[in-house]
Motif scaffolding. Structure first.
Motif, PDB file in Angstrom:
ATOM      1  N   ARG A   1       0.909  -1.141   0.058  1.00  0.00           N
ATOM      2  CA  ARG A   1      -0.029  -0.135   0.044  1.00  0.00           C
ATOM      3  C   ARG A   1       0.972   1.053   0.044  1.00  0.00           C
ATOM      4  N   PRO A   2       1.413   1.704  -1.027  1.00  0.00           N
ATOM      5  CA  PRO A   2       2.589   2.525  -1.325  1.00  0.00           C
ATOM      6  C   PRO A   2       2.013   3.917  -0.718  1.00  0.00           C
ATOM      7  N   ALA A   3       2.833   4.620   0.029  1.00  0.00           N
ATOM      8  CA  ALA A   3       2.355   5.980   0.654  1.00  0.00           C
ATOM      9  C   ALA A   3       2.518   6.913  -0.610  1.00  0.00           C
TER      10      ALA A   3
ATOM     11  N   GLU B   1      11.565   2.272  -7.759  1.00  0.00           N
ATOM     12  CA  GLU B   1      11.316   3.817  -7.463  1.00  0.00           C
ATOM     13  C   GLU B   1      10.347   4.484  -8.577  1.00  0.00           C
ATOM     14  N   ILE B   2       9.210   5.007  -8.222  1.00  0.00           N
ATOM     15  CA  ILE B   2       8.397   5.479  -9.043  1.00  0.00           C
ATOM     16  C   ILE B   2       8.549   7.170  -8.728  1.00  0.00           C
ATOM     17  N   VAL B   3       9.113   7.940  -9.734  1.00  0.00           N
ATOM     18  CA  VAL B   3       9.528   9.204  -9.408  1.00  0.00           C
ATOM     19  C   VAL B   3       8.457  10.378 -10.063  1.00  0.00           C
ATOM     20  N   ARG B   4       8.022  11.117  -9.340  1.00  0.00           N
ATOM     21  CA  ARG B   4       7.195  12.086  -9.759  1.00  0.00           C
ATOM     22  C   ARG B   4       7.727  13.349 -10.342  1.00  0.00           C
TER      23      ARG B   4
ATOM     24  N   LYS C   1       6.217  -5.914  -8.255  1.00  0.00           N
ATOM     25  CA  LYS C   1       7.119  -4.887  -7.702  1.00  0.00           C
ATOM     26  C   LYS C   1       6.641  -4.127  -6.656  1.00  0.00           C
ATOM     27  N   THR C   2       7.467  -3.939  -5.711  1.00  0.00           N
ATOM     28  CA  THR C   2       7.391  -2.989  -4.365  1.00  0.00           C
ATOM     29  C   THR C   2       7.599  -1.633  -4.958  1.00  0.00           C
ATOM     30  N   ALA C   3       6.553  -0.841  -4.903  1.00  0.00           N
ATOM     31  CA  ALA C   3       6.669   0.508  -5.620  1.00  0.00           C
ATOM     32  C   ALA C   3       6.714   1.838  -4.282  1.00  0.00           C
ATOM     33  N   VAL C   4       7.828   2.438  -4.553  1.00  0.00           N
ATOM     34  CA  VAL C   4       7.721   3.562  -3.524  1.00  0.00           C
ATOM     35  C   VAL C   4       8.020   5.005  -4.448  1.00  0.00           C
ATOM     36  N   LEU C   5       6.865   5.854  -3.805  1.00  0.00           N
ATOM     37  CA  LEU C   5       6.708   6.957  -4.495  1.00  0.00           C
ATOM     38  C   LEU C   5       8.056   7.927  -4.030  1.00  0.00           C
ATOM     39  N   THR C   6       8.761   8.685  -4.964  1.00  0.00           N
ATOM     40  CA  THR C   6       9.873   9.325  -4.487  1.00  0.00           C
ATOM     41  C   THR C   6       9.654  10.613  -5.286  1.00  0.00           C
TER      42      THR C   6
ATOM     43  N   THR D   1      -1.304   5.149 -13.191  1.00  0.00           N
ATOM     44  CA  THR D   1      -1.223   4.259 -14.243  1.00  0.00           C
ATOM     45  C   THR D   1       0.227   3.451 -14.013  1.00  0.00           C
ATOM     46  N   ALA D   2       1.458   4.258 -13.566  1.00  0.00           N
ATOM     47  CA  ALA D   2       2.600   3.697 -13.333  1.00  0.00           C
ATOM     48  C   ALA D   2       2.435   2.727 -11.961  1.00  0.00           C
ATOM     49  N   PHE D   3       1.609   3.315 -10.927  1.00  0.00           N
ATOM     50  CA  PHE D   3       1.624   2.266  -9.929  1.00  0.00           C
ATOM     51  C   PHE D   3       0.773   1.028 -10.156  1.00  0.00           C
ATOM     52  N   ALA D   4      -0.050   1.228 -11.050  1.00  0.00           N
ATOM     53  CA  ALA D   4      -1.059  -0.055 -11.474  1.00  0.00           C
ATOM     54  C   ALA D   4      -0.202  -0.991 -12.325  1.00  0.00           C
ATOM     55  N   VAL D   5       0.797  -0.482 -13.017  1.00  0.00           N
ATOM     56  CA  VAL D   5       1.667  -1.303 -13.936  1.00  0.00           C
ATOM     57  C   VAL D   5       2.733  -1.914 -12.752  1.00  0.00           C
ATOM     58  N   ALA D   6       3.117  -1.226 -11.976  1.00  0.00           N
ATOM     59  CA  ALA D   6       4.124  -1.767 -10.884  1.00  0.00           C
ATOM     60  C   ALA D   6       3.486  -2.855  -9.989  1.00  0.00           C
ATOM     61  N   LYS D   7       2.204  -2.696  -9.660  1.00  0.00           N
ATOM     62  CA  LYS D   7       1.441  -3.995  -8.793  1.00  0.00           C
ATOM     63  C   LYS D   7       1.386  -5.137 -10.040  1.00  0.00           C
TER      64      LYS D   7
END
Length: 709
Positions: free
Chosen positions: A325-327, A489-492, A513-518, A503-509
């Motif tokens: 549940r990525p912050a 690492e998903i970078v905004r 993968k363990t996605a972390v917003l940076t 969309t990026a987080f949905a693809v990561a799931k």
């Protein structure tokens, strides 16, 4: 009330949020006229995906069930007792949510003793006992079965382990004592030490049977039915279970020595759990079970009150909960569907990405590159990897053919990307090159397509700055090897919109993968911390400290590999590039090592050679090194490195690179393989007093990854 019941009643007050496991007893006549049988089923009343655990009240419920069958066995009313779990889950061990809240050694000791007292009663019944491992079994779930006379296992089990050492504990309800006495010390060390320290490797049902932990194995579809037929045959004497004689001589000692070697290579003496477990296994050679149980109780209590367990549980929760549940992730309803993926580049990294997208999304994937030879090589790599999966039986022929048909390569981006929803670039790490690639892709891809960059350190915002639609550019930074390391690492970027990010987080799931917003900050999270970490190591070497001293200084952290071995894995050229990027952003803290630059310019792949079977400083590298005359001790090096890391993390949190310190730890665990017993890095810095020394405060509140105040 029995002493055990009193003990568990007192302990239950310390576990107010326990999810209670019930122990239902039902009776029936066994097949083949074998007689009346009692079956205990463990169930926590939740849906079948929720694990069944043992807290004090749960143990008390099992104890009550054993009271009942004990009377029936003594009266000759039953011929045997079985224990199994709800569908797909046997039991996954102790209730760690409660364990981490314990404040007193005596309370921790009571938990160990309570589990032993209950489980031992199964071994003491007047009739044979049977454990039917029908689903996931870990820790205490495995151990309750070890106290039974016989065990069966389902072929469907994908997760069976004694993971305690991985978390900073020992198998403390009989595992360290009973398992080596059942299957031999060598196999027990493999399960308890090697598998745990190998990222908590799980056994499958067939492996459980092959190791001799289970006496019989049956298909999952009718597992319990077949187990009961087998049980009847055992009770009637038609099947005699024969187990190998355990070698209690030199082989036992060699197995323990092997375990110590594995522990040394993994944690370098920095975490006590593996060594405590090995001490108990060593002592179990004499076959004195009660002595072993007493040692388990003491070790369990000591470790529960230690920092490593708290950090281990913290790390486990990060991966299992926060990682899922990525912050800061946007509303998932904003995500757009992805029906075709484009990959710019066909080198090794790009090919690995193509394979991952292909396997997880099962949509068309098209690669492009500057010439057909490179494209053919990239597509060929993906085909070869699918053939490997086919050879291992992980996909069937039909699926292999379908996957191969979905991956193609073209020279013309317009031809390849005209209908792509998601395009990721994996080209040379240079801003001008990446900007040109995105300009070319934007000209031919649909207006709604996500443009993702796998950059390890460059600014996503700058990369998007010359585009007509910069809002659809997002950082999508994988870690090598792509198939192994979970972190993404998903970078905004400054203009990335919520729909693109969602969309990026949905693809990561979907990629699992363990996605972390940076935030879009130089080198993001992992590379920034590791570069500061390794940069200080390189600085002290440049100043005059011997390489060996600098490397050994970090051993007390128990990292999976030394800094310079890690640099070799990453690649000195990449390490140099990231340090140069960070030097431009933060010249006061990040230096570019002249020695590292010399190593890269000489074309060396690392600092070491392995001709002797172990890493030794490459003479050619030694000749390149130019050092000053400032020589530090190991303690001084370690303090300097940890201070630098604590400072950098503090600054990153102030800058809002990630939401909280927990995200820093999640990134290091899943992206750099930092051990669970550290909890990432911030619990260690807190525990060692570094955080307060450098930043004036802890990263985490007391009681989070530490013993409560």
């Amino acid at each position: 009330m029995s002493t055990t019941a009193e003990l568990l009643k007192g302990a239950a007050e310390l576990f107010p949020d326990e999810v209670v496991t019930t122990a239902h007893v039902r009776h029936f006549d066994l097949p083949l006229g074998a007689g009346r049988f009692a079956l205990i089923t463990l169930d926590n009343g939740h849906d079948h995906t929720k694990p069944t655990t043992f807290g004090p009240q749960s143990l008390a419920n099992l104890n009550t069930a054993i009271d009942q069958v004990e009377k029936e066995a003594a009266a000759g009313e039953i011929v045997g007792v079985g224990i199994t779990g709800k569908p797909f889950i046997f039991a996954v061990g102790a209730d760690l949510k409660g364990v981490e809240l314990l404040k007193e050694h005596k309370d921790a000791l009571a938990i160990g003793k309570g589990g032993h007292d209950v489980f031992k009663r199964l071994a003491g019944l007047a009739v044979p006992t049977f454990a039917y491992y029908n689903g996931a079994a870990m820790g205490g779930g495995v151990e309750v079965g070890l106290h039974c006379t016989y065990r069966t296992v389902s072929t469907a089990i994908a997760a069976f382990s004694l993971p305690e050492v991985f978390l900073g504990l020992v198998p403390g309800w009989g595992g360290c004592t009973l398992l080596p006495n059942l299957i031999g010390a060598d196999k027990a060390v493999q399960v308890i030490i090697e598998n745990s320290l190998n990222q908590n490797k799980q056994l499958k049902g067939r492996q459980v049977h092959e190791l001799g932990i289970a006496d019989a194995i049956f298909e999952g579809a009718d597992f319990l039915e077949q187990s009961l037929i087998w049980t009847a045959s055992v009770l009637k004497g038609e099947i005699v279970v024969e187990r190998p004689v355990i070698d209690r001589g030199e082989a036992w000692d060699q197995a323990v020595a092997k375990g110590r070697f594995v522990a040394d290579s993994k944690v370098h003496g920095a975490a006590p759990a593996a060594y405590r477990a090995l001490d108990i296994i060593a002592a179990a050679k004499n076959g004195d079970l009660q002595q072993g149980y007493d040692a388990e109780d003491q070790a369990l209590a000591d470790l529960i009150m230690g920092g490593e367990l708290r950090a281990g549980i913290y790390a486990f929760n990060l991966v299992q909960k926060r990682g899922k549940r990525p912050a800061g992730a946007p509303d998932k309803s904003l995500a757009r569907p992805v029906t075709k993926v484009g990959v710019v580049g066909a080198g090794l990294m790009a090919s690995q990405l193509a394979l991952l997208f292909l396997r997880r999304l099962e949509v068309p994937v098209v690669l492009t590159d500057i010439d057909q030879e490179r494209i053919d090589k990239g597509v060929g790599y993906v085909h070869a990897e699918i053939d490997k999966l086919l050879g291992k039986g992980r996909v069937n022929q039909d699926k292999a053919n379908r996957l191969k048909a979905l991956v193609t390569g073209v020279l013309d981006k317009a031809e390849g990307f005209a209908d792509a929803d998601f395009v990721i670039e994996a080209v040379f790490e240079e801003m001008g090159v990446k900007q040109q690639v995105f300009a070319e892709v934007e000209a031919v891809a649909p207006a709604y397509a996500i443009l993702a960059t796998n950059t390890s350190s460059l600014s996503v915002s700058e990369m998007a700055s010359k585009l007509k639609n910069p809002e659809r550019v997002v950082g999508f930074h994988f870690f090598n090897p792509v198939a192994v390391l979970p972190l993404l690492e998903i970078v905004r970027g400054e203009q990335t919109d919520d729909a693109s990010l969602a969309t990026a987080f949905a693809v990561a799931k979907k990629l699992k993968k363990t996605a972390v917003l940076t935030k879009d900050a130089p080198a993001f999270v992992v590379n920034r911390i590791l570069t500061r970490f390794m940069g200080e190591i390189q600085n002290v070497i440049d100043e005059g400290t011997p390489v060996e001293t600098a490397e050994k200084a970090i051993e007390p952290l128990g990292l999976p590999m030394s800094p310079l071995v890690l640099l070799e894995l990453v690649g000195p050229a990449i390490g140099l590039h990231v340090s140069e990027t960070l030097n431009k952003a933060f010249p006061d803290r990040f230096k570019v090592s002249p020695n590292l630059k010399a190593v890269v310019e000489a074309g060396k792949r690392g600092f070491y050679v392995y001709d002797s079977g172990r890493p030794e400083l490459d003479p050619e590298v030694a000749a390149l090194l130019k050092q000053g005359d400032t020589v530090l001790t190991e303690e001084q090096v370690r303090a300097r490195v940890l201070d630098a890391v604590a400072q950098e993390i503090g600054l990153m949190l102030e800058e809002g690179v990630v939401a909280e310190a927990q995200d820093i730890d999640l990134c290091l665990i899943t992206g750099a393989g930092w051990p669970f017993h550290l909890g990432g890095i911030t619990p260690y810095l807190d525990r060692e007093g570094v955080s307060e020394r450098v930043n004036g405060k802890r990263f985490l509140e007391q009681g989070v990854a530490s013993v409560p105040a």
